[in-house]
Design an enzyme around this catalytic site. Structure first.
Site, PDB file in Angstrom:
ATOM      1  N   GLY A 253      -1.280  -5.898  -0.305  1.00 36.71           N
ATOM      2  CA  GLY A 253      -1.287  -5.976   1.227  1.00 36.71           C
ATOM      3  C   GLY A 253      -2.287  -6.662   1.828  1.00 36.71           C
ATOM      4  O   GLY A 253      -2.314  -6.711   2.946  1.00 36.71           O
ATOM      5  N   HIS A 254      -3.045  -7.399   0.852  1.00 37.60           N
ATOM      6  CA  HIS A 254      -4.524  -7.862   1.707  1.00 37.60           C
ATOM      7  C   HIS A 254      -4.846  -9.316   1.144  1.00 37.60           C
ATOM      8  O   HIS A 254      -5.538  -9.438   0.165  1.00 37.60           O
ATOM      9  CB  HIS A 254      -5.655  -6.993   1.212  1.00 37.60           C
ATOM     10  CG  HIS A 254      -6.798  -7.248   2.285  1.00 37.60           C
ATOM     11  ND1 HIS A 254      -7.715  -7.928   1.846  1.00 37.60           N
ATOM     12  CD2 HIS A 254      -6.812  -6.765   3.510  1.00 37.60           C
ATOM     13  CE1 HIS A 254      -8.819  -7.861   2.931  1.00 37.60           C
ATOM     14  NE2 HIS A 254      -7.998  -7.083   3.734  1.00 37.60           N
ATOM     15  N   PHE A 255      -4.147 -10.317   1.195  1.00 36.94           N
ATOM     16  CA  PHE A 255      -2.845 -10.560   2.039  1.00 36.94           C
ATOM     17  C   PHE A 255      -1.932 -11.354   1.122  1.00 36.94           C
ATOM     18  O   PHE A 255      -2.432 -12.222   0.491  1.00 36.94           O
ATOM     19  CB  PHE A 255      -3.345 -11.412   3.237  1.00 36.94           C
ATOM     20  CG  PHE A 255      -4.389 -11.020   4.157  1.00 36.94           C
ATOM     21  CD1 PHE A 255      -4.049  -9.952   5.205  1.00 36.94           C
ATOM     22  CD2 PHE A 255      -5.612 -10.980   3.999  1.00 36.94           C
ATOM     23  CE1 PHE A 255      -4.579  -9.601   6.003  1.00 36.94           C
ATOM     24  CE2 PHE A 255      -6.678 -10.429   4.995  1.00 36.94           C
ATOM     25  CZ  PHE A 255      -6.170  -9.716   5.920  1.00 36.94           C
TER      26      PHE A 255
END
Length: 105
Positions: free
Chosen positions: A18-20
């Site tokens: 999720g990053h990124f």
């Protein structure tokens, strides 16, 4: 006390999902976590768990993005106001700051 250690955040670390997505970078919290753990191990290995609960981050700067799998060098030294840390990827400084442990360095 002067400490220097190397570490790598592996490409399969769950934070990268999720990053990124599509352009992963190491979250700053992972860099801070490495600094806190290195300092607590160097100062009081027998109290490592307790030190993590009360160590204060008095300053932190994230200067350059870090990608998955980069080899990072963390160095720490005592100074005015706490333990100063610096994280580098090769010659490039990626983060720096000051940690205040619950006990004198």
């Amino acid at each position: 006390m002067h400490l220097e250690t190397c570490f790598v955040v592996p490409p399969d670390h769950p934070a990268f999902a999720g990053h990124f997505p599509g352009n992963p970078i190491v979250p700053g919290v992972l860099l801070l976590d490495a600094a806190v753990h290195a300092v607590q191990q160097a100062l009081a290995p027998e109290a490592a768990g307790a030190a993590a609960q009360v160590c204060r981050i008095s300053a932190a700067k994230f200067l350059s993005p870090v990608g998955p799998g980069e080899t990072l060098t963390l160095s720490c030294r005592p100074g005015a106001g706490g333990i100063h840390f610096e994280i580098r990827s090769g010659a490039r400084k990626v983060a720096s700051g000051t940690l205040v442990p619950p006990f004198p360095p």
